[in-house]
Design a protein around this motif. Sequence first.
Motif, PDB file in Angstrom:
ATOM      1  N   THR A 371      63.036  -8.063  86.714  1.00 21.83           N
ATOM      2  CA  THR A 371      62.202  -8.109  88.056  1.00 21.83           C
ATOM      3  C   THR A 371      62.093  -6.326  87.896  1.00 21.83           C
ATOM      4  O   THR A 371      61.148  -5.681  88.897  1.00 21.83           O
ATOM      5  CB  THR A 371      62.961  -8.076  89.364  1.00 21.83           C
ATOM      6  N   SER A 372      63.237  -5.890  88.232  1.00 26.32           N
ATOM      7  CA  SER A 372      63.832  -4.393  88.341  1.00 26.32           C
ATOM      8  C   SER A 372      62.713  -3.293  87.654  1.00 26.32           C
ATOM      9  O   SER A 372      61.685  -3.011  88.146  1.00 26.32           O
ATOM     10  CB  SER A 372      64.930  -4.400  88.913  1.00 26.32           C
ATOM     11  N   TYR A 373      62.901  -4.091  86.620  1.00 26.14           N
ATOM     12  CA  TYR A 373      62.067  -3.320  85.370  1.00 26.14           C
ATOM     13  C   TYR A 373      60.611  -3.218  85.956  1.00 26.14           C
ATOM     14  O   TYR A 373      59.549  -2.750  85.600  1.00 26.14           O
ATOM     15  CB  TYR A 373      62.359  -3.708  83.711  1.00 26.14           C
ATOM     16  N   LEU A 374      59.874  -5.220  85.824  1.00 16.97           N
ATOM     17  CA  LEU A 374      58.364  -5.004  86.204  1.00 16.97           C
ATOM     18  C   LEU A 374      57.839  -4.312  86.932  1.00 16.97           C
ATOM     19  O   LEU A 374      56.538  -3.663  87.160  1.00 16.97           O
ATOM     20  CB  LEU A 374      58.598  -6.423  86.250  1.00 16.97           C
ATOM     21  N   ALA A 375      59.224  -4.342  88.726  1.00 16.35           N
ATOM     22  CA  ALA A 375      58.281  -3.114  89.584  1.00 16.35           C
ATOM     23  C   ALA A 375      58.336  -1.869  89.417  1.00 16.35           C
ATOM     24  O   ALA A 375      57.385  -0.907  89.667  1.00 16.35           O
ATOM     25  CB  ALA A 375      59.575  -3.304  90.827  1.00 16.35           C
ATOM     26  N   HIS A 376      58.972  -1.407  88.191  1.00 18.95           N
ATOM     27  CA  HIS A 376      59.560  -0.012  88.038  1.00 18.95           C
ATOM     28  C   HIS A 376      57.996   0.182  86.973  1.00 18.95           C
ATOM     29  O   HIS A 376      56.968   1.201  86.893  1.00 18.95           O
ATOM     30  CB  HIS A 376      60.006   0.631  86.632  1.00 18.95           C
ATOM     31  N   ARG A 377      57.166  -0.384  86.123  1.00 20.26           N
ATOM     32  CA  ARG A 377      56.472  -0.670  85.512  1.00 20.26           C
ATOM     33  C   ARG A 377      55.099  -0.737  86.375  1.00 20.26           C
ATOM     34  O   ARG A 377      53.683   0.442  86.016  1.00 20.26           O
ATOM     35  CB  ARG A 377      55.561  -1.493  84.289  1.00 20.26           C
ATOM     36  N   TYR A 378      54.940  -1.105  87.641  1.00 24.47           N
ATOM     37  CA  TYR A 378      53.718  -1.096  88.075  1.00 24.47           C
ATOM     38  C   TYR A 378      53.387  -0.003  89.082  1.00 24.47           C
ATOM     39  O   TYR A 378      53.137   1.040  89.663  1.00 24.47           O
ATOM     40  CB  TYR A 378      53.910  -2.923  89.502  1.00 24.47           C
ATOM     41  N   CYS A 379      54.904   0.501  89.260  1.00 24.20           N
ATOM     42  CA  CYS A 379      55.157   1.786  89.982  1.00 24.20           C
ATOM     43  C   CYS A 379      54.260   3.457  88.596  1.00 24.20           C
ATOM     44  O   CYS A 379      54.232   4.043  89.662  1.00 24.20           O
ATOM     45  CB  CYS A 379      56.534   2.269  90.196  1.00 24.20           C
ATOM     46  N   GLN A 380      54.785   2.737  87.700  1.00 26.53           N
ATOM     47  CA  GLN A 380      54.324   3.046  86.855  1.00 26.53           C
ATOM     48  C   GLN A 380      52.667   3.717  86.983  1.00 26.53           C
ATOM     49  O   GLN A 380      51.858   5.254  86.529  1.00 26.53           O
ATOM     50  CB  GLN A 380      54.995   3.562  85.441  1.00 26.53           C
ATOM     51  N   GLU A 381      51.390   2.778  86.710  1.00 24.75           N
ATOM     52  CA  GLU A 381      50.826   2.355  87.168  1.00 24.75           C
ATOM     53  C   GLU A 381      50.375   2.919  88.404  1.00 24.75           C
ATOM     54  O   GLU A 381      48.968   3.416  88.351  1.00 24.75           O
ATOM     55  CB  GLU A 381      50.377   1.048  86.743  1.00 24.75           C
TER      56      GLU A 381
END
Length: 410
Positions: A371-381
Amino acid sequence: MALPWRRCCRWTAGLGGAPLLSAVCGRFAAVAEGSLRRKGTSSGLGSAAAAFAAGAGNKSSTKCNFRSLCTTENPRCCNRLHSDANLKDPFPLVQKDLKNLYDDIKKELLVSKLELKSLCDYYFDGKGKAFRPMVVALMARACNVHSGRDRDLLPCQRSIAMISEMIHTASLVHDDVIDGSDTRRGKTTINEIWGERKAILAGDFILSKASMALARIGNNTVVAVLSQVIDDLVRGEFMQLGSKENENERFKHYLEKTFKKTASLIANSCKAVSILGSPDPEVHEIAFQYGKNIGIAFQLIDDVLDFTSCANQLGKPSAADLRLGLATGPVLFACQQFPELHAMIMRRFGSAGDVERAWQYVLQSDGVQQTSYLAHRYCQEAIQQIRKLCPSPEREALVHLPEIILTRDK
């Protein structure tokens, strides 16, 4: 800056989450265009998810990405996203804009009836994070600079920051009634002190005053954009009452609900101030996409913190979502390693011992990390979107804001 976790966690990609992510993110990229389209604006929920799927299908690349989040292990917690980054607090950039925000909100809520005034003022005590007004003010300034205007906020843009906080707080009041919560932000909830009926009326009153302030801005497009927020909040709350039996549909349902309940307010508030500061539709889209991705990431981390922070940090009981029967990201990812969770999700953790068992399954799985990694990817976007604007201190603050979101502990 506060460190992110209160327990040790290993930032490596487990195999269990990859099939779910590959299926969900690939499907979601196709579904998002139609399911959450705004007038001339696509939700874009699929872009971060699809990028995640590309890594999730490759064990080695996913593991590498996890390590980019956190480079060393520690018996207490993990390091931050970029250990060498010297982040500046974004609040000073908009301190002047937000200085009297809560006083101005109280003026909007001014009524002669003392009890109603006390109800409405209860959460506007100046002790909130003012996260949404800060993002909105930064976005307004960044868009103004991009459009060749003076970077200072226009009065109508500042009103949007105020209105966003009013809508957010009204939604919290209503949420506490629906959830039967007795604490919020470390305080006793309004419904616990004054009762559910008065709490509902207070939330309605705050919304009505926010709507009146919005009407005074006098821009029909902005009114339509922010009206969408209230529509999304109601639809998101209904979505939260249900669940999907199919695993992939369940995750899509969770992300759509997250957009409607949390990200829509930030996305549409950012879009509103961009409309007021720039005539360029591309700028409006950038503002919307940034707010959407930041909003989803914010909620994903909130769902992580329900498993990693203690109650006095959060200002509410830990495992609150499980006790409400909600299956958030960490639980949905944990299902890949512990299929027993599926039955618990469908009965909304209603049987004796379900909450405790689900809690243990999540902690034994890599659900928190995924879940944290998915949040990281949204932040990258979000970062990719905001970098399309011209350079300014406010734009750079918005570029660095994702790390603050990813490393917060409350």
